[in-house]
Design an enzyme around this catalytic site. Structure first.
Site, PDB file in Angstrom:
ATOM      1  N   ARG A 208     -58.664 106.165  26.476  1.00 36.68           N
ATOM      2  CA  ARG A 208     -59.927 106.502  27.305  1.00 36.68           C
ATOM      3  C   ARG A 208     -60.104 107.931  27.345  1.00 36.68           C
ATOM      4  O   ARG A 208     -61.165 108.198  27.305  1.00 36.68           O
ATOM      5  CB  ARG A 208     -59.593 105.993  28.826  1.00 36.68           C
ATOM      6  CG  ARG A 208     -59.238 104.425  29.405  1.00 36.68           C
ATOM      7  CD  ARG A 208     -58.905 104.327  30.630  1.00 36.68           C
ATOM      8  NE  ARG A 208     -58.662 102.849  30.785  1.00 36.68           N
ATOM      9  CZ  ARG A 208     -57.556 102.431  31.097  1.00 36.68           C
ATOM     10  NH1 ARG A 208     -56.632 103.311  31.537  1.00 36.68           N
ATOM     11  NH2 ARG A 208     -57.195 101.113  31.176  1.00 36.68           N
ATOM     12  N   PHE A 224     -65.524  93.592  28.583  1.00 33.54           N
ATOM     13  CA  PHE A 224     -64.176  93.303  28.947  1.00 33.54           C
ATOM     14  C   PHE A 224     -63.572  94.519  29.821  1.00 33.54           C
ATOM     15  O   PHE A 224     -62.676  94.900  29.527  1.00 33.54           O
ATOM     16  CB  PHE A 224     -63.202  92.900  28.113  1.00 33.54           C
ATOM     17  CG  PHE A 224     -63.639  91.775  27.378  1.00 33.54           C
ATOM     18  CD1 PHE A 224     -63.193  90.367  27.452  1.00 33.54           C
ATOM     19  CD2 PHE A 224     -64.334  92.000  25.978  1.00 33.54           C
ATOM     20  CE1 PHE A 224     -63.715  89.494  26.517  1.00 33.54           C
ATOM     21  CE2 PHE A 224     -64.575  91.118  25.214  1.00 33.54           C
ATOM     22  CZ  PHE A 224     -64.308  89.789  25.401  1.00 33.54           C
ATOM     23  N   SER A 247     -66.043  88.856  33.296  1.00 36.80           N
ATOM     24  CA  SER A 247     -66.413  87.611  33.696  1.00 36.80           C
ATOM     25  C   SER A 247     -65.721  87.247  35.272  1.00 36.80           C
ATOM     26  O   SER A 247     -65.690  86.441  35.900  1.00 36.80           O
ATOM     27  CB  SER A 247     -65.764  86.331  32.996  1.00 36.80           C
ATOM     28  OG  SER A 247     -64.321  86.768  32.713  1.00 36.80           O
ATOM     29  N   CYS A 337     -55.058  93.651  21.737  1.00 34.22           N
ATOM     30  CA  CYS A 337     -53.619  93.793  22.461  1.00 34.22           C
ATOM     31  C   CYS A 337     -52.855  92.327  21.988  1.00 34.22           C
ATOM     32  O   CYS A 337     -51.822  92.239  22.618  1.00 34.22           O
ATOM     33  CB  CYS A 337     -53.657  93.936  23.814  1.00 34.22           C
ATOM     34  SG  CYS A 337     -54.505  92.509  24.769  1.00 34.22           S
TER      35      CYS A 337
END
Ligand code: SAH
Length: 395
Positions: A208, A224, A247, A337
Site C-alpha cells: 500500500r 476486492f 461483495s 495470495c
C-alpha cells in the site's frame, strides 16, 4: 515414554536442509502412543535423532519440527520463541504497534499466527500441536506482550486439514468489539471478532505504501477492497478519488467508516458488487469510466492444487479486465495470495492477461508480503503473496 517417528530411508534430507515438515508418506514406523498434537521425537531410518515436533496423524503434514535439540519443551521454551519473534520485529519494523508478530513456521512456531492490534492480540492455532499447547502459548504471549486481551480466530479452513474444529472466542482479558489502529499515520477501525481472517490484512502494508507514492491527483479503483485500506493510503496521499468494490456489505460499511475517520469521505465511494460481474457488467462498460490506478486484491482464487488451472484462468480474466479499464498510461497494482500459484506462474498469468487485453505492460515493481511475514528461505511454502505494479504503455 516419548513417541518416536521413524523416517523411511533418505527422507531426512529436506528436514536437514532447513524445512520443518514431514509428510505422512515419508514415515516408516511409529513407536509409542499416537496422540494428535503431541510433541514426539523424529529419527532417520538409521536411528539418528533429528529433533522434536508436533505429531498429527490426521494431517498430511504428520510432523512439524519444533527443535533440533533434545531439551524438554518448557514454558520458557515458548516464551523464548515468542520473544525472538517480537525482537525480530522491533529490529526490522521499528516502532510499529500493530502488525503480525508471529508468522508460523517462519518464526519457528509451526502453525501459530498472531496479529497485534495495538494492545489486543488475535491468534490463530493452525496446527494440532499449537492447539494442544495453547495454554502455554497464551501464557507466553502474555509474558512477552502484556496485552489487554487475546482473542482466538480459529475459523481458518486450514484447521480442517488438521482435523480441528473452527471456533473463535476470547482467550484472555478484554477484547473490544471494535478498536482503532494506525498504519503510517492512517487510521483504521478493526473488528477483531467479526472481521475477515484476524480482522485486518497487514501483509499488504508495504505494498500500500509503495503504491501510495504514485497516487497524487489520480483516480483509483480498489477492487476486492475489504475495508478500503488501499483506498485510504491513496486518498491520504492525494488521490483525487477512490472507488471501492467488494461483495461484503459489512466490509464496505467499515471502509466508509475508515474514510470518515481519515477525513477523506468526500473523495471516497463504495460499490457493492461481485467483482467479476462488476467488470463484465454491460452498464459499467457502457459508462466507459476509466481509472488511473486499479488495485486487484482478490481472495485466493487457487484454493488447492487441483484448481490451479481454473484459478489461473480466473486471474487472467480479472487482470485483463482491469487492464482494459485503465486510462492511458495507467497503473495496475495486482496481487495473488494463493499459495499454489508460484511467483513464476504469477508472471506468466500477467503475460497472458496483457496479451488478452492487447496492452503493452511494463513491470514497475514486483513485491511480496510485508517484512512482518518473512519468508523462510528453506520453506517455499512460507511465501504466498505476489504483488506487482504494472504500467501500461501507449501502443
Ligand atoms: N484489499 C483488502 C483485502 C482484500 S480481502 C485490503 O487491503 O485490506 C478479499 C476481499 O474480497 C474480501 O473483502 C471479500 O469480501 C472480497 N470478495 C471475495 N470474493 C469476492 C467477489 N467475488 N466479488 C467481490 N468481492 C469479493
Amino acid at each position: 515414554m516419548t513417541t518416536k517417528l521413524i523416517l523411511r530411508k533418505n527422507e531426512e534430507h529436506r528436514l536437514l536442509s532447513g524445512h520443518l515438515w514431514i509428510f505422512s508418506n515419508e514415515i516408516a514406523g511409529i513407536e509409542g502412543e499416537q496422540i494428535k498434537g503431541d510433541i514426539v521425537e523424529l529419527y532417520s531410518a538409521g536411528r539418528q535423532f533429528l529433533g522434536q515436533g508436533f505429531f498429527n496423524p490426521s494431517s498430511l503434514i504428520i510432523f512439524r519440527l519444533l527443535t533440533r535439540a533434545r531439551d524438554a519443551i518448557t514454558p520458557e521454551f515458548w516464551t523464548e520463541r515468542i520473544r525472538s519473534a517480537a525482537d525480530y520485529r522491533s529490529k526490522i519494523m521499528g516502532g510499529q504497534k500493530s502488525l503480525r508478530v508471529v508468522f508460523g513456521e517462519s518464526d519457528n512456531l509451526p502453525g501459530l499466527i498472531v496479529d497485534k492490534y495495538a494492545d489486543v492480540l488475535s491468534v490463530q492455532f493452525l496446527s494440532a500441536g499449537m492447539e494442544l499447547n495453547s495454554d502455554a502459548v497464551v501464557a507466553a504471549l502474555r509474558r512477552v506482550f502484556n496485552p489487554a486481551g487475546i482473542i482466538a480466530r480459529n475459523d481458518s479452513s486450514l484447521r480442517v486439514l488438521e482435523g480441528l474444529e473452527q471456533t473463535s472466542g476470547v482467550l484472555w482479558g478484554d477484547v473490544p468489539t471494535e478498536l482503532e489502529i494506525e498504519q503510517d499515520g492512517i487510521r483504521f477501525n478493526v473488528h477483531p471478532s467479526a472481521g475477515q481472517k484476524t480482522g485486518f490484512f497487514f501483509d499488504q502494508r508495504e505494498n500500500r505504501r509503495a503504491l501510495a507514492q504514485y497516487c497524487a491527483g489520480k483516480t483509483l479503483l480498489d477492487v476486492f477492497s475489504y475495508t478500503g485500506s488501499f483506498s485510504m493510503y491513496a486518498l491520504k496521499n492525494g488521490a483525487a478519488k477512490a472507488v471501492a468494490v467488494d461483495s461484503s456489505e459489512q466490509a464496505l460499511e467499515a471502509a466508509s467508516c475508515n474514510a470518515r475517520l481519515n477525513g477523506v469521505a468526500d473523495r471516497f465511494s463504495a460499490v457493492k458488487a461481485d467483482c467479476f460481474d462488476f467488470f463484465s457488467d454491460e452498464n459499467e462498460k457502457a459508462s466507459g469510466e476509466k481509472y488511473d490506478i486499479i488495485v486487484l486484491d482478490p481472495p485466493a482464487l487457487v484454493k488447492n492444487k487441483k484448481h490451479l488451472q481454473a484459478g489461473f484462468r480466473a486471474y487472467v480474466k480479472l487482470n485483463a479486465a482491469a487492464l482494459s479499464r485503465l486510462s492511458p498510461g495507467g497503473l495496475l497494482a495486482t496481487s495473488s495470495c494463493s499459495h499454489h500459484l508460484s511467483p513464476a506462474d504469477f508472471r506468466v498469468m500477467l503475460m497472458q492477461a496483457a496479451g488478452k487485453a492487447r496492452k503493452m505492460v511494463r513491470l514497475v515493481e514486483q513485491r511480496s508480503q510485508g517484512r512482518d511475514h518473512p519468508v523462510l528461505v528453506s520453506m517455499p511454502e512460507t511465501e504466498y503473496l505476489k504483488f506487482a505494479i504494472l504500467s501500461t504503455l501507449l501502443s
